[in-house]
Enzyme design. Sequence first.
Site, PDB file in Angstrom:
ATOM      1  CB  SER A 263      -0.867  -0.001   1.265  1.00  8.20           C
ATOM      2  OG  SER A 263      -1.409   1.291   1.501  1.00  8.20           O
TER       3      SER A 263
ATOM      4  CE1 TYR B 132      -4.030  -2.509   4.958  1.00  2.00           C
ATOM      5  CE2 TYR B 132      -3.410  -0.197   4.776  1.00  2.00           C
ATOM      6  CZ  TYR B 132      -3.762  -1.393   4.183  1.00  2.00           C
ATOM      7  OH  TYR B 132      -3.834  -1.481   2.814  1.00  2.00           O
TER       8      TYR B 132
HETATM    9  N1  LIG Z   1      -8.713  -0.441  -1.242  1.00  2.00           N
HETATM   10  C1  LIG Z   1      -7.650   0.339  -1.125  1.00  2.00           C
HETATM   11  O1  LIG Z   1      -7.745   1.577  -1.177  1.00  2.00           O
HETATM   12  C2  LIG Z   1      -6.286  -0.257  -0.960  1.00  2.00           C
HETATM   13  C3  LIG Z   1      -5.180   0.589  -1.023  1.00  2.00           C
HETATM   14  C4  LIG Z   1      -3.902   0.044  -0.871  1.00  2.00           C
HETATM   15  C5  LIG Z   1      -3.748  -1.306  -0.682  1.00  2.00           C
HETATM   16  N2  LIG Z   1      -4.841  -2.105  -0.621  1.00  2.00           N
HETATM   17  C6  LIG Z   1      -4.611  -3.534  -0.429  1.00  2.00           C
HETATM   18  O2  LIG Z   1      -5.238  -4.237  -1.464  1.00  2.00           O
HETATM   19  C7  LIG Z   1      -5.714  -5.493  -0.978  1.00  2.00           C
HETATM   20  C8  LIG Z   1      -7.194  -5.636  -1.228  1.00  2.00           C
HETATM   21  O3  LIG Z   1      -7.854  -4.510  -0.695  1.00  2.00           O
HETATM   22  P1  LIG Z   1      -9.437  -4.391  -0.629  1.00  2.00           P
HETATM   23  O4  LIG Z   1      -9.766  -2.949  -0.636  1.00  2.00           O
HETATM   24  O5  LIG Z   1     -10.064  -5.272  -1.628  1.00  2.00           O
HETATM   25  O6  LIG Z   1      -9.613  -4.921   0.868  1.00  2.00           O
HETATM   26  P2  LIG Z   1     -10.683  -5.862   1.526  1.00  2.00           P
HETATM   27  O7  LIG Z   1     -10.429  -5.780   2.987  1.00  2.00           O
HETATM   28  O8  LIG Z   1     -12.008  -5.526   1.028  1.00  2.00           O
HETATM   29  O9  LIG Z   1     -10.331  -7.283   0.913  1.00  2.00           O
HETATM   30  C9  LIG Z   1      -9.487  -8.181   1.450  1.00  2.00           C
HETATM   31  C10 LIG Z   1      -9.860  -9.568   0.983  1.00  2.00           C
HETATM   32  O10 LIG Z   1      -9.122 -10.479   1.794  1.00  2.00           O
HETATM   33  C11 LIG Z   1     -10.015 -11.440   2.342  1.00  2.00           C
HETATM   34  N3  LIG Z   1      -9.471 -11.882   3.625  1.00  2.00           N
HETATM   35  C12 LIG Z   1      -9.476 -11.232   4.821  1.00  2.00           C
HETATM   36  N4  LIG Z   1      -8.882 -11.973   5.759  1.00  2.00           N
HETATM   37  C13 LIG Z   1      -8.480 -13.117   5.161  1.00  2.00           C
HETATM   38  C14 LIG Z   1      -7.805 -14.278   5.623  1.00  2.00           C
HETATM   39  N5  LIG Z   1      -7.433 -14.412   6.894  1.00  2.00           N
HETATM   40  N6  LIG Z   1      -7.542 -15.260   4.732  1.00  2.00           N
HETATM   41  C15 LIG Z   1      -7.941 -15.143   3.424  1.00  2.00           C
HETATM   42  N7  LIG Z   1      -8.593 -14.076   2.945  1.00  2.00           N
HETATM   43  C16 LIG Z   1      -8.860 -13.067   3.799  1.00  2.00           C
HETATM   44  C17 LIG Z   1     -11.352 -10.731   2.456  1.00  2.00           C
HETATM   45  O11 LIG Z   1     -12.435 -11.640   2.543  1.00  2.00           O
HETATM   46  C18 LIG Z   1     -11.353  -9.926   1.176  1.00  2.00           C
HETATM   47  O12 LIG Z   1     -11.791 -10.713   0.085  1.00  2.00           O
HETATM   48  C19 LIG Z   1      -5.328  -5.543   0.499  1.00  2.00           C
HETATM   49  O13 LIG Z   1      -4.070  -6.184   0.625  1.00  2.00           O
HETATM   50  C20 LIG Z   1      -5.206  -4.079   0.865  1.00  2.00           C
HETATM   51  O14 LIG Z   1      -4.332  -3.900   1.950  1.00  2.00           O
HETATM   52  C21 LIG Z   1      -6.109  -1.624  -0.745  1.00  2.00           C
END
Ligand SMILES: NC(=O)c1ccc[n+]([C@@H]2O[C@H](COP(=O)([O-])OP(=O)(O)OC[C@H]3O[C@@H](n4cnc5c(N)ncnc54)[C@H](O)[C@@H]3O)[C@@H](O)[C@H]2O)c1
Length: 254
Positions: free
Chosen positions: A145, A158
């Site tokens: 991120s 986080y």
């Molecule tokens: N959305 C953003 O703005 C953003 C920005 C930077 C980085 N990210 C990163 O991108 C990735 C996805 O983000 P997102 O917005 O879709 O987040 P999210 O929290 O909606 O999705 C995370 C996914 O991981 C799954 N998950 C959670 N715990 C788990 C576990 N123990 N085992 C297996 N699966 C598990 C959830 O069910 C979900 O499908 C993450 O790594 C997040 O840190 C997101």
Amino acid sequence: MARLAGRSAIVTGGARGIGAHYSRALAAAGARVMIADIADGTALAAQIEAACGAGTAASAVCDVSDEAQVMRLVAGTVERFGGIDILVNNAALYASLPPVKCTEIDVALWDRVMAVNVRGPFLMAKHVAPHMIARKAGKIVNIASGTAYKGLPDFLHYVTSKGAIVSFTRALSRDLGGHNICVNTLAPGLILSDTGLENTAHLDQSRSSVIASRAIKRDGYPADLLGALIFLASSDSDFVTGQTIAVDGGSVNT
Ligand SMILES: NC(=O)c1ccc[n+]([C@@H]2O[C@H](COP(=O)([O-])OP(=O)(O)OC[C@H]3O[C@@H](n4cnc5c(N)ncnc54)[C@H](O)[C@@H]3O)[C@@H](O)[C@H]2O)c1
């Protein structure tokens, strides 16, 4: 020919949020995709099969923080697809995390964030790498991120976990480079994902300041990440490893 034809991939956290976009994009590029998530990915796998053909997707319920479940996932994927060429370590605790002051983070919550966001990618790499080593090829894409570079108030757990992912990538690239395995980080900026829009804590807190920090001043969407993902998963990046590609409209420079 599709860029990922003949390849097989695991996308952790691939059933929902941005991960679902990664699952669809990898399949559209020709890969067979195992959607691994604590959430049920069967509907998404069926959608992908309808769009890309029978056998292009499957799903497994797996908590990436649990080694026994990871081992079952990896063995099941190898059995189904014959091997693993691409691992996308996307699962994380993110959208569901409410803001919390650094002085008030419960130790159990801190440990859970580290277990999912750091131990999870480690366990996945630990058990997938032997299959890649055997074939002398592989692509591991770890999702970090932009917050690892600039911080984010009230998300110390986080942000710390995502900083660890940047170092994890660099270290793992040194361990696996001799086996022709590329390990890179994709670092999204704030992305308007469907799960993010359900839980608006992140958006409310940062949306306007994030856009102001970007060279390209607009919101980011899951589709913005897919070009970099496919590049890192494909042979186009065969001499690229240990790197972080930020996809955030130029907010941070890695
Ligand atoms: N959305 C953003 O703005 C953003 C920005 C930077 C980085 N990210 C990163 O991108 C990735 C996805 O983000 P997102 O917005 O879709 O987040 P999210 O929290 O909606 O999705 C995370 C996914 O991981 C799954 N998950 C959670 N715990 C788990 C576990 N123990 N085992 C297996 N699966 C598990 C959830 O069910 C979900 O499908 C993450 O790594 C997040 O840190 C997101």
